[in-house]
Write an enzyme that holds these catalytic residues in place. Structure first.
Site, PDB file in Angstrom:
ATOM      1  N   ASP A  28       7.099   4.888   5.004  1.00 21.12           N
ATOM      2  CA  ASP A  28       7.294   5.479   3.685  1.00 21.12           C
ATOM      3  C   ASP A  28       8.616   6.246   3.588  1.00 21.12           C
ATOM      4  O   ASP A  28       9.103   6.780   4.575  1.00 21.12           O
ATOM      5  CB  ASP A  28       6.124   6.451   3.467  1.00 21.12           C
ATOM      6  CG  ASP A  28       5.921   6.792   2.007  1.00 21.12           C
ATOM      7  OD1 ASP A  28       6.558   6.165   1.152  1.00 21.12           O
ATOM      8  OD2 ASP A  28       5.124   7.702   1.744  1.00 21.12           O
ATOM      9  N   HIS A  45      15.008  -0.058   1.487  1.00 20.18           N
ATOM     10  CA  HIS A  45      14.097  -1.015   2.134  1.00 20.18           C
ATOM     11  C   HIS A  45      14.822  -1.769   3.231  1.00 20.18           C
ATOM     12  O   HIS A  45      14.284  -1.982   4.317  1.00 20.18           O
ATOM     13  CB  HIS A  45      13.545  -2.005   1.110  1.00 20.18           C
ATOM     14  CG  HIS A  45      12.694  -1.356   0.058  1.00 20.18           C
ATOM     15  ND1 HIS A  45      11.707  -0.449   0.366  1.00 20.18           N
ATOM     16  CD2 HIS A  45      12.691  -1.474  -1.297  1.00 20.18           C
ATOM     17  CE1 HIS A  45      11.126  -0.039  -0.758  1.00 20.18           C
ATOM     18  NE2 HIS A  45      11.707  -0.639  -1.782  1.00 20.18           N
ATOM     19  N   SER A  73       1.302  -2.284  -0.625  1.00 22.45           N
ATOM     20  CA  SER A  73      -0.091  -2.061  -1.021  1.00 22.45           C
ATOM     21  C   SER A  73      -0.388  -2.851  -2.291  1.00 22.45           C
ATOM     22  O   SER A  73       0.523  -3.271  -3.007  1.00 22.45           O
ATOM     23  CB  SER A  73      -0.330  -0.577  -1.264  1.00 22.45           C
ATOM     24  OG  SER A  73       0.177  -0.202  -2.524  1.00 22.45           O
ATOM     25  N   GLU A  75      -1.317  -1.655  -4.867  1.00 19.08           N
ATOM     26  CA  GLU A  75      -0.811  -0.846  -5.990  1.00 19.08           C
ATOM     27  C   GLU A  75       0.701  -1.033  -6.202  1.00 19.08           C
ATOM     28  O   GLU A  75       1.231  -0.746  -7.271  1.00 19.08           O
ATOM     29  CB  GLU A  75      -1.098   0.645  -5.769  1.00 19.08           C
ATOM     30  CG  GLU A  75      -2.561   1.045  -5.952  1.00 19.08           C
ATOM     31  CD  GLU A  75      -3.457   0.620  -4.786  1.00 19.08           C
ATOM     32  OE1 GLU A  75      -2.992   0.685  -3.621  1.00 19.08           O
ATOM     33  OE2 GLU A  75      -4.601   0.197  -5.028  1.00 19.08           O
ATOM     34  N   LEU A 139       1.891  -7.428  22.604  1.00 20.04           N
ATOM     35  CA  LEU A 139       1.678  -6.538  21.464  1.00 20.04           C
ATOM     36  C   LEU A 139       1.239  -7.313  20.218  1.00 20.04           C
ATOM     37  O   LEU A 139       1.864  -8.313  19.852  1.00 20.04           O
ATOM     38  CB  LEU A 139       2.991  -5.792  21.177  1.00 20.04           C
ATOM     39  CG  LEU A 139       3.064  -4.905  19.933  1.00 20.04           C
ATOM     40  CD1 LEU A 139       2.171  -3.686  20.090  1.00 20.04           C
ATOM     41  CD2 LEU A 139       4.510  -4.477  19.665  1.00 20.04           C
ATOM     42  N   ARG A 196       2.660   8.987   9.647  1.00 13.78           N
ATOM     43  CA  ARG A 196       3.171   8.899   8.273  1.00 13.78           C
ATOM     44  C   ARG A 196       4.385   9.800   8.125  1.00 13.78           C
ATOM     45  O   ARG A 196       4.258  11.024   8.001  1.00 13.78           O
ATOM     46  CB  ARG A 196       2.112   9.263   7.234  1.00 13.78           C
ATOM     47  CG  ARG A 196       2.706   9.130   5.815  1.00 13.78           C
ATOM     48  CD  ARG A 196       1.716   9.046   4.704  1.00 13.78           C
ATOM     49  NE  ARG A 196       2.388   8.469   3.517  1.00 13.78           N
ATOM     50  CZ  ARG A 196       1.794   8.182   2.385  1.00 13.78           C
ATOM     51  NH1 ARG A 196       0.507   8.383   2.249  1.00 13.78           N
ATOM     52  NH2 ARG A 196       2.475   7.663   1.379  1.00 13.78           N
ATOM     53  N   SER A 204      -3.372   7.149   1.070  1.00 11.53           N
ATOM     54  CA  SER A 204      -2.922   6.099   0.153  1.00 11.53           C
ATOM     55  C   SER A 204      -3.637   4.761   0.342  1.00 11.53           C
ATOM     56  O   SER A 204      -2.995   3.705   0.375  1.00 11.53           O
ATOM     57  CB  SER A 204      -1.408   5.909   0.288  1.00 11.53           C
ATOM     58  OG  SER A 204      -0.738   7.107   0.002  1.00 11.53           O
TER      59      SER A 204
HETATM   60  C1  V0D Z   1      10.235  -2.667   3.321  1.00 10.00           C
HETATM   61  C2  V0D Z   1      10.315  -0.948   5.816  1.00 10.00           C
HETATM   62  C3  V0D Z   1       8.993  -6.553   7.335  1.00 10.00           C
HETATM   63  C4  V0D Z   1       9.203  -0.855   4.828  1.00 10.00           C
HETATM   64  C5  V0D Z   1      10.441  -2.285   6.470  1.00 10.00           C
HETATM   65  C6  V0D Z   1       6.738  -7.379   1.394  1.00 10.00           C
HETATM   66  C7  V0D Z   1       9.423  -1.421   3.426  1.00 10.00           C
HETATM   67  C8  V0D Z   1      10.991  -3.334   5.536  1.00 10.00           C
HETATM   68  C9  V0D Z   1       8.033  -7.194   6.580  1.00 10.00           C
HETATM   69  C10 V0D Z   1       7.174  -8.278   7.033  1.00 10.00           C
HETATM   70  C11 V0D Z   1       9.207  -4.675   4.387  1.00 10.00           C
HETATM   71  C12 V0D Z   1       5.958  -8.552   6.420  1.00 10.00           C
HETATM   72  C13 V0D Z   1       5.126  -9.571   6.893  1.00 10.00           C
HETATM   73  C14 V0D Z   1       5.501 -10.294   7.979  1.00 10.00           C
HETATM   74  C15 V0D Z   1       6.700 -10.044   8.598  1.00 10.00           C
HETATM   75  C16 V0D Z   1       7.523  -9.047   8.137  1.00 10.00           C
HETATM   76  C17 V0D Z   1       8.045  -6.520   5.357  1.00 10.00           C
HETATM   77  C18 V0D Z   1       7.516  -5.896   3.214  1.00 10.00           C
HETATM   78  C19 V0D Z   1       8.439  -4.886   3.254  1.00 10.00           C
HETATM   79  C20 V0D Z   1       6.696  -6.068   1.975  1.00 10.00           C
HETATM   80  F1  V0D Z   1       4.708 -11.263   8.452  1.00 10.00           F
HETATM   81  N1  V0D Z   1       9.565  -5.573   6.642  1.00 10.00           N
HETATM   82  N2  V0D Z   1       8.992  -5.544   5.432  1.00 10.00           N
HETATM   83  N3  V0D Z   1       7.293  -6.709   4.264  1.00 10.00           N
HETATM   84  N4  V0D Z   1      10.135  -3.629   4.409  1.00 10.00           N
END
Ligand code: V0D
Length: 250
Positions: A28, A45, A73, A75, A139, A196, A204
């Site tokens: 977050d 992001h 999420s 949401e 892991l 968190r 959340s």
């Molecule tokens: C954005 C920081 C990896 C948090 C990390 C769709 C927010 C980067 C994935 C990911 C996000 C998801 C599934 C998977 C492999 C990788 C990811 C989202 C956001 C939301 F199988 N980073 N990441 N998915 N962020």
């Protein structure tokens, strides 16, 4: 393995015999990190991916067995559509860059949440990575994506209800263990530690059932500033606590 002095100091303080088996993280503060710098949320992001990479490396190094990461999420669909579209491209982008290292580390990738609601390109990338790493024995990384805990519990109740009305189980067969098995996390042990960052002090809608006895660790750091040292510090603080599960101190 090259370690920064602070990292090395923390690493040496860790008790490798009592590393938490399962660590859950709410990643977050990406948007606020970006705003602080006058950057678009999307830049936050993207910066968060670096923290994610470091965290997976640290978890693997110290011998954590399961890492569960809240990425999106149910949401979060309410966010601006441009941001949602960007986020939905991240799994593909992330996996194309990281899959080789993850495979070399013997990491097994899993997804928790409703796959049906995701764009096809996102789903395909995740399914491909899950297939590729299904036999890996290192892991386990669970990506909670399109995940909400109450929705997960409703889904489990519906599945159990269907079994009951079909006559394949009786009311007395419904136990805590059965409910656990019908959650997305079915078969995995509950998290020992929740991390968190970013100053928010709430759950959340993340793993409500699974976190009945989980230790919580909060910090003010925004996720893109979260580094290996923060992860090691969280485990160190966890090791100083005394878990009682409702019983008495030994
Ligand atoms: C954005 C920081 C990896 C948090 C990390 C769709 C927010 C980067 C994935 C990911 C996000 C998801 C599934 C998977 C492999 C990788 C990811 C989202 C956001 C939301 F199988 N980073 N990441 N998915 N962020």
């Amino acid at each position: 393995m090259s370690l920064h002095p602070k990292e090395k100091e923390l690493y040496q303080k860790l008790d490798l015999q009592s590393i938490p088996h399962h660590v859950a993280i709410i990643m977050d503060g990406n948007g606020r990190w970006a705003r602080k710098r006058g950057l678009p949320r999307i830049a936050g992001h993207r910066a968060g991916v670096n923290s994610l990479r470091e965290t997976i490396r640290a978890a693997d190094q110290v011998g954590v067995k399961i890492l569960t990461l809240y990425t999106f999420s149910t949401e979060n669909w309410k966010r601006p559509s441009k941001e949602v579209r960007f986020l939905m491209k991240l799994p593909e982008e992330y996996l194309s860059k990281e899959i080789d290292e993850l495979c070399a580390k013997n990491v097994c990738i899993k997804q928790m949440g409703e796959m049906e609601g995701l764009p096809e390109h996102t789903r395909n990338a995740i399914e491909d990575a899950m297939d590729k790493t299904a036999e890996n024995t290192g892991l386990i990384v669970n990506f909670a994506l399109n995940y909400g805990s109450r929705g997960e519990i409703v889904r489990a109740v519906k599945k159990i209800s269907r079994l009951a009305s079909g006559g394949s189980i009786n009311e007395e067969d419904i136990t805590e263990e059965m409910i656990s098995r019908f959650l997305y996390s079915g078969g995995q042990p509950d998290p020992d530690l929740l991390i968190r960052p970013s100053g928010e002090l709430r759950l959340s809608n993340f793993l409500l059932w699974q976190m009945a006895y989980t230790e919580f660790w909060f910090s003010e750091t925004y996720w893109p500033d979260f580094k290996k040292e923060d992860f090691l510090q969280a485990i160190l603080d966890y090791q100083k606590r005394n878990r009682r599960y409702g019983g008495l101190t030994k």
